[in-house]
Design a protein around this motif. Structure first.
Motif: not given
Length: 113
Positions: A8-23
């Motif tokens: 659960f604690n790693e979800i924000p970091e994973a989402m941030s990584y995915l958003i960066g890749k999409m950008n």
């Protein structure tokens, strides 16, 4: 292969990584769309040689101009080529290559003695 579970604690970091890749992908798509030549763009002879699929030499293009095989415009002493006309020329040239019918080959049936 070992599966990794995300806590659960790693979800924000994973989402941030995915958003960066999409950008990054969006930027790549935007810049590649901007580099497409305008259909009404004009080419000089060097730009035309780079644009054509076979990358012909300048002398080859000069030969095509002399034989009136390629659409061109002359402004003073300079040759200019309109992209939309070149695209059409490429398209019709491909069709002509496909539709060429060669006469049947005839062999001399006379026997040599």
């Amino acid at each position: 292969m070992e599966e990794k579970t995300i806590t659960f604690n790693e979800i924000p970091e994973a989402m941030s990584y995915l958003i960066g890749k999409m950008n990054d992908l969006e930027e790549l798509i935007r810049t590649s769309a901007d580099t497409q030549p305008d259909p009404n763009a004009w080419f000089n002879i060097e730009e035309l040689c780079e644009y054509l699929p076979d990358r012909p030499a300048r002398q080859t293009v000069y030969g095509w101009v002399f034989q009136k095989k390629i659409p061109y415009h002359k402004k003073g002493k300079k040759l200019q080529f309109l992209k939309c006309e070149i695209d059409e020329w490429l398209h019709t040239d491909e069709k002509q290559q496909e539709s060429i019918e060669y006469p049947p080959i005839r062999f001399n049936k006379r026997r040599l003695s």
